[in-house]
Design an enzyme around this catalytic site. Structure first.
Site, mmCIF file in Angstrom:
data_model
loop_
_atom_site.group_PDB
_atom_site.id
_atom_site.type_symbol
_atom_site.label_atom_id
_atom_site.label_comp_id
_atom_site.label_asym_id
_atom_site.label_seq_id
_atom_site.Cartn_x
_atom_site.Cartn_y
_atom_site.Cartn_z
ATOM 1 C CG ASP A 34 -1.938 -1.089 1.162
ATOM 2 O OD1 ASP A 34 -2.009 -1.762 0.107
ATOM 3 O OD2 ASP A 34 -2.664 -1.275 2.154
ATOM 4 C CG ASP A 38 -0.602 5.217 -0.040
ATOM 5 O OD1 ASP A 38 -1.583 5.017 -0.783
ATOM 6 O OD2 ASP A 38 -0.591 4.970 1.174
ATOM 7 C CD GLU A 114 -22.676 -14.762 -10.891
ATOM 8 O OE1 GLU A 114 -23.393 -13.939 -10.292
ATOM 9 O OE2 GLU A 114 -22.311 -14.613 -12.062
ATOM 10 C CE LYS A 116 -30.133 -12.872 -3.473
ATOM 11 N NZ LYS A 116 -30.094 -11.821 -2.474
ATOM 12 C CE LYS A 313 -32.855 -14.808 0.957
ATOM 13 N NZ LYS A 313 -32.388 -13.437 0.971
ATOM 14 C CB CYS A 407 -26.366 8.929 33.359
ATOM 15 S SG CYS A 407 -24.963 7.804 33.382
ATOM 16 C CB CYS A 410 -23.442 9.460 37.169
ATOM 17 S SG CYS A 410 -23.980 10.501 35.809
ATOM 18 C CB CYS A 426 -24.007 10.449 30.627
ATOM 19 S SG CYS A 426 -23.708 11.171 32.231
ATOM 20 C CB CYS A 431 -20.658 10.307 34.005
ATOM 21 S SG CYS A 431 -21.288 8.619 33.880
HETATM 22 S S1 IVH Z 1 -28.179 -11.469 -10.543
HETATM 23 C C1 IVH Z 1 -31.940 -10.083 -12.748
HETATM 24 N N1 IVH Z 1 -26.159 -12.231 -9.078
HETATM 25 O O1 IVH Z 1 -29.499 -9.956 -5.217
HETATM 26 C C2 IVH Z 1 -31.339 -10.138 -11.439
HETATM 27 N N2 IVH Z 1 -27.745 -10.775 -8.114
HETATM 28 O O2 IVH Z 1 -32.714 -10.212 -5.179
HETATM 29 C C3 IVH Z 1 -29.916 -9.871 -11.541
HETATM 30 N N3 IVH Z 1 -27.216 -10.114 -5.829
HETATM 31 O O3 IVH Z 1 -30.830 -7.156 -6.765
HETATM 32 C C4 IVH Z 1 -29.260 -10.166 -10.307
HETATM 33 N N4 IVH Z 1 -25.354 -11.262 -5.672
HETATM 34 O O4 IVH Z 1 -28.442 -6.965 -5.996
HETATM 35 C C5 IVH Z 1 -27.281 -11.508 -9.130
HETATM 36 N N5 IVH Z 1 -24.300 -12.973 -7.922
HETATM 37 C C6 IVH Z 1 -25.415 -12.249 -7.971
HETATM 38 C C7 IVH Z 1 -25.855 -11.481 -6.894
HETATM 39 C C8 IVH Z 1 -27.041 -10.762 -6.996
HETATM 40 C C9 IVH Z 1 -26.185 -10.429 -5.052
HETATM 41 C C10 IVH Z 1 -28.337 -9.220 -5.451
HETATM 42 C C11 IVH Z 1 -28.694 -8.231 -6.524
HETATM 43 C C12 IVH Z 1 -30.167 -8.372 -6.756
HETATM 44 C C13 IVH Z 1 -30.616 -9.191 -5.588
HETATM 45 C C14 IVH Z 1 -31.710 -10.090 -6.074
#
Ligand code: IVH
Length: 671
Positions: A34, A38, A114, A116, A313, A407, A410, A426, A431
């Site tokens: 870093d 910088d 991917e 989430k 989820k 508080c 105190c 406070c 205190c």
């Molecule tokens: S695809 C058409 N990929 O989750 C939808 N979304 O409820 C395109 N999110 O609003 C989203 N990781 O902000 C996608 N790998 C991922 C994600 C992702 C997080 C969020 C995104 C979206 C929400 C969906």
């Protein structure tokens, strides 16, 4: 330097900085430290200062434009920003896949899975390779233009690398790494400011700042995950899009895998769920997406989510339990924080019996009462929090918890300092709770480093009224020390010696110890280096202070008001009478920086200095003290019985110094 030469040098530096940004954020393989980064940045800054007309808006120095904005302008998305349908088990995923195949009319396609990311989604617009606009999701059709704030993120390139499409709307997530989030909250708390409930809120809050400089100071990052509109992309699959992003210099999520069948995808979802704690950022699920873009087009979308993607989820790290009581605690700056005492409950393998309620606005927002059943969440290492009240379980006997007028420690009035603040404090500067926390901080390792003055000792000293302000530490007698529990002759002697030794600590540490609002360790150091004595600092005007690069208006005001207080003046007089030097060593200012740009790691026990002391010295002399050895380490200092760090240094070919060799490098030892 002549202008042509300067132009070339400026181009070279910009290219180097852009490349290092890509190495850091896209490839996760930083090449330089870093400090070196910088240095490049400062070189560029100084050349641009010399030749202002060579400064262009896409220069990395122009990330913080400096403009404050009144409100945010609305901006319409060319393609709506959709959300995802959620699934919670394998069956729901298979059902989604059935619907998808039916709509596609074929089974000849593949998938991508991917993580989430639990952040805030944004759309970034690049025209001819230049970042021109950044917009929040908003209602999906129209969002807020937050370009100024997004420009401050180093992970968002201001210019794309060649070959770039003519027009690109790339969507992704703004988030914080868990570590960075925890650090941010700790800093906010330390400065007496409100902390954030979770990293998602922290990201959202940091993006909604009127001053881009505040956003710039927050550890925000960006990862791309979807395409909005593109002209001239020519990608056929999502996989190709992600690869192109990386080539363009846009970071994409790690741990993305390809799946031939939906069962492959399920396996990856489970793997991600199992390993979620190992990822540097918070994820709340996985996203399964069709890879082939033409299939996506064919299947289209339902009301507000695409048919070609679904979120899986994870099981939440949540549980329901009962609030047995709500208590409050008083911090060093007087902030009164409410905490829910819970009926102990297991969440993800840990027993939870406290949850933070953050502040009284949060109690109001949640409408939580004593006796309520609540849903709590634990995520990573953060303190568990109350998500919401299960109102259907109320029996009418729950008791509301009003903002206390007094508080809890105190009995003085508590009040908001300014109407816009959420924190109640406070109002009694004397205190005992504030005093106790303040003295513990003053005596702490990063401040005056007085061994033996921890919480247990200080509580007693304050209770017995031996210590009524910080300076009273220095008039403490051995006789008084002996009155503390478990303090026998030797321990009292040691404490007296430690107190005596602390009198000559440098101004920077003294100043940090005083606990002036907003003045953290780094600011204290900068101020001490600039003013050298406490008297010079006490006389500085707000304008003087603000002229220092690292000091903003809020801190400057806090410092000036602190030194104006009669109690501060009394305190300083007492410190002086006690013989504290409160001076910074001017030698360091004259450029004695033997560790300039060097990263040093300590291992084993040293004789002359404690580990924190030695590390502090490295920092004071321009270097960086790190905790672990890597190829970036310049040298390892090995004391007695060095650990695995020395072995690792040897393996990596990092230079190893003995304590003696290290001491020789220090200016105070004649170097
Ligand atoms: S695809 C058409 N990929 O989750 C939808 N979304 O409820 C395109 N999110 O609003 C989203 N990781 O902000 C996608 N790998 C991922 C994600 C992702 C997080 C969020 C995104 C979206 C929400 C969906």
């Amino acid at each position: 330097m002549d202008k042509n030469l300067a132009r070339k040098e400026i181009d070279r530096l910009r290219e180097a900085i852009a490349q290092h940004d890509v190495r850091y954020y896209v490839l996760a393989q930083p090449e330089i430290s870093d400090t070196e980064y910088d240095r490049l940045y400062k070189q560029l800054l100084s050349l641009e200062k010399q030749f202002p007309d060579l400064t262009t808006p896409d220069s990395p120095t122009q990330r913080v434009g400096g403009q404050r904005v009144g409100g945010f302008e609305s901006a319409r998305h060319r393609t709506p920003m959709l959300s995802l349908d959620n699934t919670y088990n394998e069956n729901e995923v298979l059902e989604w896949d059935d619907r998808l195949r039916k709509a596609a009319g074929t089974t000849e396609f593949d998938y991508v899975v991917e993580p989430k990311i639990d952040g805030v989604s944004v759309s970034l617009i690049y025209e001819n390779g230049a970042f021109v606009r950044g917009v929040t999701r908003g209602d999906g059709d129209t969002g807020d233009d937050i370009t100024h704030n997004l420009r401050t993120l180093r992970s968002i390139p201001l210019r794309l690398r060649l070959p770039f499409p003519k027009w690109l709307d790339v969507r992704g997530e703004i988030y914080m790494d868990k570590k960075d989030f925890a650090k941010l909250n700790a800093t906010l708390t330390k400065h007496g400011e409100e902390s954030f409930a979770n990293s998602r809120n922290a990201s959202a809050g940091s993006l909604r700042q009127k001053d881009p400089a505040v956003t710039a100071s927050r550890p925000l990052r960006f990862l791309a995950h979807s395409i909005g509109t593109v002209e001239g992309g020519g990608w056929k699959t999502h996989w190709e899009f992600l690869k192109a992003c990386r080539q363009l210099g846009i970071p994409t999520p790690p741990m993305v895998v390809h799946g031939d069948t939906v069962m492959d995808c399920m396996r990856q979802c489970r793997r991600l769920e199992r390993d979620r704690d190992e990822l540097p950022y918070e994820i709340d699920g996985a996203v399964i997406k069709v890879n082939v873009l033409s299939i996506r087009e064919k299947v289209g979308m339902t009301q507000k989510s695409p048919r070609w993607a679904v979120a899986y989820k994870f099981e939440a790290q949540q549980a329901t339990t009962q609030v047995l009581d709500i208590i409050t605690s008083v911090g060093r700056t007087g902030t009164v924080t409410p905490v829910a005492k819970l009926k102990p409950v297991g969440v993800g393998g840990v027993t939870v019996s406290n949850a933070t309620l953050h502040n009284f606005d949060e109690i109001k927002r949640l409408d939580v009462k004593i006796g309520d059943w609540v849903l709590i969440q634990r995520a990573g290492d953060v303190i568990p929090q109350v998500l919401h009240v299960i109102t259907s379980r109320r029996i009418g006997k729950e008791k509301a918890f009003p903002v206390p007028a007094m508080c809890p420690e105190c009995g003085a009035l508590i009040a908001k300092e300014k109407e816009v603040e959420v924190a109640y404090r406070c109002t009694n500067p004397g205190c005992p709770a504030q005093l106790t926390r303040g003295v513990v901080h003053f005596a702490g390792r990063s401040a005056m480093d007085i061994e033996g003055l921890g919480e247990v000792a200080v509580v007693q000293l304050v209770e017995k009224k031996f210590v009524k302000d910080m300076a009273d530490i220095y008039t403490l007698s051995k006789k008084e020390a002996l009155q503390m529990e478990l303090f026998a002759d030797k321990k009292a002697d040691n404490l007296m010696a430690a107190i005596e030794k602390s009198k000559t600590r440098p101004l920077s540490r003294f100043l940090f110890g005083l606990g002036v609002r907003h003045v953290g360790e780094k600011a204290a150091y900068v101020l001490a280096q600039k003013y050298l004595t406490i008297d010079a600092l006490a006389e500085a005007s707000q304008a003087d202070l603000q002229a220092i690069h690292e000091i903003g208006p809020v801190m400057a005001e806090a410092i000036v008001s602190y030194f104006k207080l009669p109690t501060t003046q009394t305190l300083l007089r007492k410190f002086k009478r006690a013989g504290l030097t409160m001076k910074e060593d001017a030698a360091k200012r004259r450029g004695l920086q033997p560790f300039q740009g060097k990263t040093v790691v300590f291992t084993g026990e040293m004789e002359k200095y404690s580990r924190p002391e030695a590390e502090r010295m490295v920092r004071e002399y321009g270097g960086n003290a790190a905790g672990s050895v890597s190829a970036k380490t310049d040298f390892v200092v090995a004391g007695k019985e060095p650990g695995s760090k020395a072995a690792k240094a040897q393996k990596l070919g990092v230079k190893i110094l003995s304590e003696k060799q290290f001491l020789k490098l220090l200016p105070e030892n004649g170097n």
